[in-house]
Scaffold this active site. Sequence first.
Site, short mmCIF file in Angstrom:
data_model
loop_
_atom_site.label_atom_id
_atom_site.label_comp_id
_atom_site.label_asym_id
_atom_site.label_seq_id
_atom_site.Cartn_x
_atom_site.Cartn_y
_atom_site.Cartn_z
N LYS A 20 47.48 89.80 14.10
CA LYS A 20 48.24 88.91 14.97
C LYS A 20 49.74 88.97 14.65
O LYS A 20 50.58 88.95 15.55
CB LYS A 20 47.71 87.48 14.82
N GLN A 32 44.56 79.84 10.84
CA GLN A 32 43.41 80.74 10.86
C GLN A 32 42.19 80.02 10.31
O GLN A 32 42.24 79.42 9.24
CB GLN A 32 43.70 82.00 10.02
N ASP A 37 47.58 77.86 19.95
CA ASP A 37 46.20 78.33 19.85
C ASP A 37 45.24 77.40 20.59
O ASP A 37 44.05 77.68 20.70
CB ASP A 37 45.79 78.46 18.39
#
Length: 298
Positions: A56, A100, A123
């Site tokens: 990413k 994450q 996100d």
Amino acid sequence: MTQTARLMDGAGLAGRIVEECTSRAAALTESTGQAPCLATVLVGADPASVTYVRMKRSRSAEAGIVSRHVELPATTTTKELVGAITALSEDPAVHGILLQHPVGEHIDERAAFEAIAPEKDVDGVTMHSFAAMSFGLPGFQSCTPGGIMRLLDAYDVDLTGKHAVVVGRSAILGKPAGMLLLDRNATVTYCHSRTRDLSSIVKQADVLVAAVGRARFIHGDDIKPGAVVIDAGYNAGNVGDVDFDSAKTRASLITPVPGGVGPMTIAVLLAQTVDAAERQLGPFSVGGDDWGIFGAAC
């Protein structure tokens, strides 16, 4: 003659989205002197998570998005993680935040997610973002469901009145996917590990979203002829949740694994990071109408 489904090229569409993001990021950097910044937070050193974060960050750099990486030990407490994320939320140089996951069983993951400021939740993992998705209000979509909707749009799939079946109910994939489909006038059925007679429900799906996390869980015999099949699973051996070879003889459209939903997830993350930066650095950075509910929340 055996039908063969048309492949939905997520990799190609993602490439076009990232290309647009790159141009927007460059324009924003030139006009404001500040590049979009995505902060990634990693707890521990799980090999898969380390790989995902590295990928990413690499994709961000290619798109002109600055990465700030916060790496915390596996022993990090919920309080410490919330503190680190809160600091990023309060930092005006950071425009988007990605935690994450998973973060370790000893950590309250939901508390950590909720420490992300809504305007930086690129996100789409907070309750604020889920509410926005559910009510069709301005906000950030969970990246994989958002990618799925963009794929459906790219292939002109009219969802109005269609029966959409979502197999899986995770907070960042199955549930928001169903809400986004519902907002587009589909009739949505959620299925999960305790659903009875799953096969008979899947067979009714005009649009099937497989997000259960089990390799080849759904077989071609259960696919309604002409259905649109979105495989959001990724399992060992580069296989999805749908048995591709048998499903492609029944579906009209199908996503491959890899090359379908996966690239779209990262593309949406980058697009939403640039969106966030534009809003924070642009004319609506102080609670303008264009930001809707976020303007009231900030």
